[in-house]
Design a protein around this motif. Sequence first.
Motif, PDB file in Angstrom:
ATOM      1  N   SER A 166      16.843  34.329 154.535  1.00 44.36           N
ATOM      2  CA  SER A 166      15.704  34.320 153.618  1.00 44.36           C
ATOM      3  C   SER A 166      14.402  34.545 154.364  1.00 44.36           C
ATOM      4  CB  SER A 166      15.638  32.975 152.873  1.00 44.36           C
ATOM      5  OG  SER A 166      16.799  32.764 152.116  1.00 44.36           O
ATOM      6  N   LEU A 167      14.266  33.892 155.519  1.00 47.78           N
ATOM      7  CA  LEU A 167      13.032  34.013 156.292  1.00 47.78           C
ATOM      8  C   LEU A 167      12.893  35.426 156.857  1.00 47.78           C
ATOM      9  CD1 LEU A 167      10.543  32.520 157.216  1.00 47.78           C
ATOM     10  CD2 LEU A 167      11.804  31.688 159.206  1.00 47.78           C
ATOM     11  N   ALA A 168      14.009  36.006 157.306  1.00 47.10           N
ATOM     12  CA  ALA A 168      13.968  37.365 157.859  1.00 47.10           C
ATOM     13  C   ALA A 168      13.533  38.368 156.796  1.00 47.10           C
ATOM     14  CB  ALA A 168      15.332  37.740 158.426  1.00 47.10           C
ATOM     15  N   VAL A 169      14.087  38.243 155.606  1.00 48.47           N
ATOM     16  CA  VAL A 169      13.711  39.146 154.512  1.00 48.47           C
ATOM     17  C   VAL A 169      12.235  39.012 154.187  1.00 48.47           C
ATOM     18  CG1 VAL A 169      14.023  39.605 152.045  1.00 48.47           C
ATOM     19  CG2 VAL A 169      16.026  39.254 153.508  1.00 48.47           C
ATOM     20  N   THR A 170      11.766  37.776 154.085  1.00 51.62           N
ATOM     21  CA  THR A 170      10.362  37.540 153.737  1.00 51.62           C
ATOM     22  C   THR A 170       9.429  38.087 154.806  1.00 51.62           C
ATOM     23  OG1 THR A 170      10.980  35.550 152.520  1.00 51.62           O
ATOM     24  CG2 THR A 170       8.666  35.781 153.134  1.00 51.62           C
ATOM     25  N   GLU A 198       9.279  41.836 154.572  1.00 51.01           N
ATOM     26  CA  GLU A 198       8.501  42.231 153.398  1.00 51.01           C
ATOM     27  C   GLU A 198       7.011  42.043 153.637  1.00 51.01           C
ATOM     28  OE1 GLU A 198      10.077  39.921 150.250  1.00 51.01           O
ATOM     29  OE2 GLU A 198      11.816  41.244 149.901  1.00 51.01           O
ATOM     30  N   ASN A 199       6.662  41.151 154.600  1.00 51.27           N
ATOM     31  CA  ASN A 199       5.255  40.923 154.938  1.00 51.27           C
ATOM     32  C   ASN A 199       4.810  41.757 156.128  1.00 51.27           C
ATOM     33  OD1 ASN A 199       3.830  38.439 153.404  1.00 51.27           O
ATOM     34  ND2 ASN A 199       6.035  38.078 153.500  1.00 51.27           N
ATOM     35  N   GLY A 200       5.607  42.779 156.501  1.00 47.50           N
ATOM     36  CA  GLY A 200       5.183  43.732 157.508  1.00 47.50           C
ATOM     37  C   GLY A 200       5.605  43.427 158.928  1.00 47.50           C
ATOM     38  N   VAL A 201       6.442  42.424 159.163  1.00 45.82           N
ATOM     39  CA  VAL A 201       6.902  42.127 160.523  1.00 45.82           C
ATOM     40  C   VAL A 201       8.039  43.072 160.861  1.00 45.82           C
ATOM     41  CG1 VAL A 201       7.920  40.386 162.039  1.00 45.82           C
ATOM     42  CG2 VAL A 201       6.240  39.703 160.321  1.00 45.82           C
ATOM     43  N   GLU A 210       6.531  27.598 148.449  1.00 48.08           N
ATOM     44  CA  GLU A 210       6.561  29.031 148.747  1.00 48.08           C
ATOM     45  C   GLU A 210       7.432  29.354 149.965  1.00 48.08           C
ATOM     46  OE1 GLU A 210       5.303  31.261 146.733  1.00 48.08           O
ATOM     47  OE2 GLU A 210       4.756  29.558 145.465  1.00 48.08           O
ATOM     48  N   HIS A 211       8.115  28.353 150.511  1.00 47.51           N
ATOM     49  CA  HIS A 211       8.998  28.617 151.640  1.00 47.51           C
ATOM     50  C   HIS A 211      10.074  29.621 151.205  1.00 47.51           C
ATOM     51  CE1 HIS A 211      12.075  28.003 154.728  1.00 47.51           C
ATOM     52  NE2 HIS A 211      11.101  27.529 155.490  1.00 47.51           N
ATOM     53  N   PRO A 212      10.427  30.572 152.053  1.00 46.60           N
ATOM     54  CA  PRO A 212      11.396  31.618 151.652  1.00 46.60           C
ATOM     55  C   PRO A 212      12.702  31.085 151.081  1.00 46.60           C
ATOM     56  CG  PRO A 212      10.345  32.210 153.724  1.00 46.60           C
ATOM     57  CD  PRO A 212       9.872  30.825 153.391  1.00 46.60           C
ATOM     58  N   VAL A 213      13.232  30.017 151.646  1.00 41.60           N
ATOM     59  CA  VAL A 213      14.493  29.488 151.128  1.00 41.60           C
ATOM     60  C   VAL A 213      14.310  28.977 149.711  1.00 41.60           C
ATOM     61  CG1 VAL A 213      16.206  27.659 151.389  1.00 41.60           C
ATOM     62  CG2 VAL A 213      15.436  28.935 153.395  1.00 41.60           C
ATOM     63  N   PHE A 214      13.238  28.196 149.485  1.00 44.70           N
ATOM     64  CA  PHE A 214      12.990  27.668 148.144  1.00 44.70           C
ATOM     65  C   PHE A 214      12.695  28.805 147.160  1.00 44.70           C
ATOM     66  CE2 PHE A 214      11.116  23.715 150.421  1.00 44.70           C
ATOM     67  CZ  PHE A 214      12.397  23.249 150.669  1.00 44.70           C
ATOM     68  N   PHE A 230       5.554  29.612 157.879  1.00 43.89           N
ATOM     69  CA  PHE A 230       6.417  29.156 156.801  1.00 43.89           C
ATOM     70  C   PHE A 230       6.953  27.740 157.026  1.00 43.89           C
ATOM     71  CE2 PHE A 230       6.680  33.806 156.898  1.00 43.89           C
ATOM     72  CZ  PHE A 230       6.262  34.091 155.615  1.00 43.89           C
ATOM     73  N   PRO A 231       6.101  26.751 157.033  1.00 40.82           N
ATOM     74  CA  PRO A 231       6.579  25.373 157.201  1.00 40.82           C
ATOM     75  C   PRO A 231       7.348  24.916 155.977  1.00 40.82           C
ATOM     76  CG  PRO A 231       4.279  25.334 156.560  1.00 40.82           C
ATOM     77  CD  PRO A 231       4.639  26.787 156.782  1.00 40.82           C
ATOM     78  N   ILE A 232       8.259  23.994 156.209  1.00 41.88           N
ATOM     79  CA  ILE A 232       8.973  23.394 155.085  1.00 41.88           C
ATOM     80  C   ILE A 232       8.061  22.401 154.367  1.00 41.88           C
ATOM     81  CG2 ILE A 232      10.944  21.923 154.471  1.00 41.88           C
ATOM     82  CD1 ILE A 232      12.466  23.199 156.771  1.00 41.88           C
ATOM     83  N   TRP A 233       7.156  21.757 155.149  1.00 44.65           N
ATOM     84  CA  TRP A 233       6.229  20.783 154.579  1.00 44.65           C
ATOM     85  C   TRP A 233       4.791  21.268 154.779  1.00 44.65           C
ATOM     86  CZ3 TRP A 233       7.927  16.544 151.923  1.00 44.65           C
ATOM     87  CH2 TRP A 233       9.263  16.182 152.094  1.00 44.65           C
ATOM     88  N   ASN A 234       3.966  21.064 153.775  1.00 42.00           N
ATOM     89  CA  ASN A 234       2.539  21.329 153.880  1.00 42.00           C
ATOM     90  C   ASN A 234       1.777  20.022 154.035  1.00 42.00           C
ATOM     91  OD1 ASN A 234       2.472  24.140 153.718  1.00 42.00           O
ATOM     92  ND2 ASN A 234       2.495  24.128 151.463  1.00 42.00           N
ATOM     93  N   ARG A 235       0.818  20.006 154.942  1.00 44.67           N
ATOM     94  CA  ARG A 235      -0.061  18.842 155.137  1.00 44.67           C
ATOM     95  C   ARG A 235      -1.311  19.066 154.280  1.00 44.67           C
ATOM     96  NH1 ARG A 235      -4.433  17.596 158.530  1.00 44.67           N
ATOM     97  NH2 ARG A 235      -4.476  15.451 159.371  1.00 44.67           N
ATOM     98  N   VAL A 236      -1.583  18.115 153.385  1.00 42.77           N
ATOM     99  CA  VAL A 236      -2.680  18.274 152.425  1.00 42.77           C
ATOM    100  C   VAL A 236      -3.593  17.058 152.491  1.00 42.77           C
ATOM    101  CG1 VAL A 236      -3.269  18.610 149.994  1.00 42.77           C
ATOM    102  CG2 VAL A 236      -1.162  19.608 150.907  1.00 42.77           C
ATOM    103  N   GLN A 237      -4.907  17.299 152.576  1.00 41.75           N
ATOM    104  CA  GLN A 237      -5.878  16.205 152.498  1.00 41.75           C
ATOM    105  C   GLN A 237      -6.293  16.031 151.048  1.00 41.75           C
ATOM    106  OE1 GLN A 237      -8.843  17.307 155.564  1.00 41.75           O
ATOM    107  NE2 GLN A 237      -8.261  15.377 156.532  1.00 41.75           N
ATOM    108  N   LYS A 238      -6.193  14.778 150.568  1.00 41.86           N
ATOM    109  CA  LYS A 238      -6.464  14.501 149.159  1.00 41.86           C
ATOM    110  C   LYS A 238      -7.180  13.166 149.048  1.00 41.86           C
ATOM    111  CE  LYS A 238      -4.066  13.552 144.810  1.00 41.86           C
ATOM    112  NZ  LYS A 238      -2.742  13.356 144.173  1.00 41.86           N
ATOM    113  N   ASP A 239      -8.411  13.198 148.548  1.00 44.03           N
ATOM    114  CA  ASP A 239      -9.201  11.977 148.346  1.00 44.03           C
ATOM    115  C   ASP A 239      -9.287  11.137 149.623  1.00 44.03           C
ATOM    116  OD1 ASP A 239      -9.463  12.711 145.665  1.00 44.03           O
ATOM    117  OD2 ASP A 239      -7.630  11.651 145.090  1.00 44.03           O
TER     118      ASP A 239
END
Length: 496
Positions: free
Chosen positions: A451-455, A458-461, A389-393, A370-379
């Motif tokens: 928020s992260l604990a709940v998520t 919910e994802n089985g942890v 999709e971060h739990p807090v957001f 669950f990173p706050i930032w996603n690294r994306v390759q574009k062009d």
Amino acid sequence: MTEHIVREVDATPYAASLIEGHRDFGYNLETALADIIDNAITAEARTVELIADTVAEEPWIALADDGSGMTETELVEAMRLGSKDPTDEREAEDLGRFGLGLKSASFSQCRSLTVLTRQDGRTSCARWDLDRVAKRNDWCLELIDNPEVVTGHDLLTETGTVVIWENLDRLSGGYTHDRAKRAEHMNSELSRAEHHLRLVFHRFLEGAKPRLKLSLNGRQLTPNDPMATSHAATQKDPEEVLRLRQGDVLIRCHTLPHHKRMSREEWEEIGGPEGHLKSQGLYVYREKRLIIAGGWLGLARQTELTKLCRIAVDIPNTMDAEWKIDVKKASAQLPPVVRERLKKVVERFVGTSKRTYRSRGQKLVDETRFPIWNRVQKDGQIVFRPNLEHPVFRTYSDQLPEELREGFERCLRIVGSGLPIETLHAELVGNAEAVTADETSATDLEELVYSLAVTLMENGVPSEALSDTMQSNPFLRLRWEAAAPILEDFLRTRIS
């Protein structure tokens, strides 16, 4: 074939012009002092005292050693310009090169060079006074028969040599008539020189029984090892040996610890005045004396990701001609055969430093954490976007009325596209260690943990695995002392 008709004429150089020219070989205070210390080491000195009187009406600097000393005949020869043939075979401990260092190094800083020396109970003293040479235009060296009246005579040991610089015209900083500012400027220059000497001679100063003790105005100088070899986190590759006709070249690669594994004082000390970006690269030692400190000599580029890379290269003094060692022993050129080997070493090695940094960065882009930032390759380029999709957001977005959710996500996207890339790059290149994240408030941290604990659950942890899982997140790991009680409170509330 007709033979040439030859006549001989006297073309002796003008003393005044030539000796003034010896002031401009490119020395500064630090390289000049190092050259004098080279002579002391060659004379098997165990102690060198650097004394500087910067507040006197006529400031002076002296370097006193307890080496073998000289007879009067040897002193006269040592004061001769070009007293050694650079092609002569030398002893392994001989740090000299052209027989110019004592004179040229001294003349670069002063107009009066006096050398006191004692051997077998006999004291000899000689002086070059550039003003006297300019007036008389001859090569007559002054021999002083009453050395006890000379400045620095009290520094002379039972056996040894004292080099005294007076009339320090190039160290005044232009403050000829302002003693306070002149002293301040000279002390500043001496401070820079101190760092240089601790670096250049660090191998001589190291150990419980160092080969050399060096002091400045009574204060003993400590070594500054640019390889940080004694640090537990320094990575050292096996030594490679390149055997050549003129001698062996020893190559050893070091990867410095990440700055978070060193104290701030250690990090700044090893980075030097110019910082780690400039100090990465090759460190060439000639008979254990450092002559090149950093830079890649055209074998690689200086980058932020390779700033932990340092390669020690040891050469013998039998390779001076091939390496084109200059008069002040502060620069050299790679012989072709050495360049080819080092090129392969560097290409393989620089990846070590890059991995040290990237191993920290890769965890930030692992989607399972669950990173706050996603690294994306574009062009063909790399962009960083807030992870919507971060739990807090996502938790906050779900609490908003549906008509406001798109606006919230738009705000996050604008934050991402507004990253000050150029400013960040400039800061990271110039002073990466000073760039840090802003502090998180207690309320914001609590919201993140909940928020992260709940998520995660919910994802089985399972609840007993929450602590380990959440600590894999770099953001929380750095703040775990504050986050752990929040998680404990969450689990208590959940269980009850």
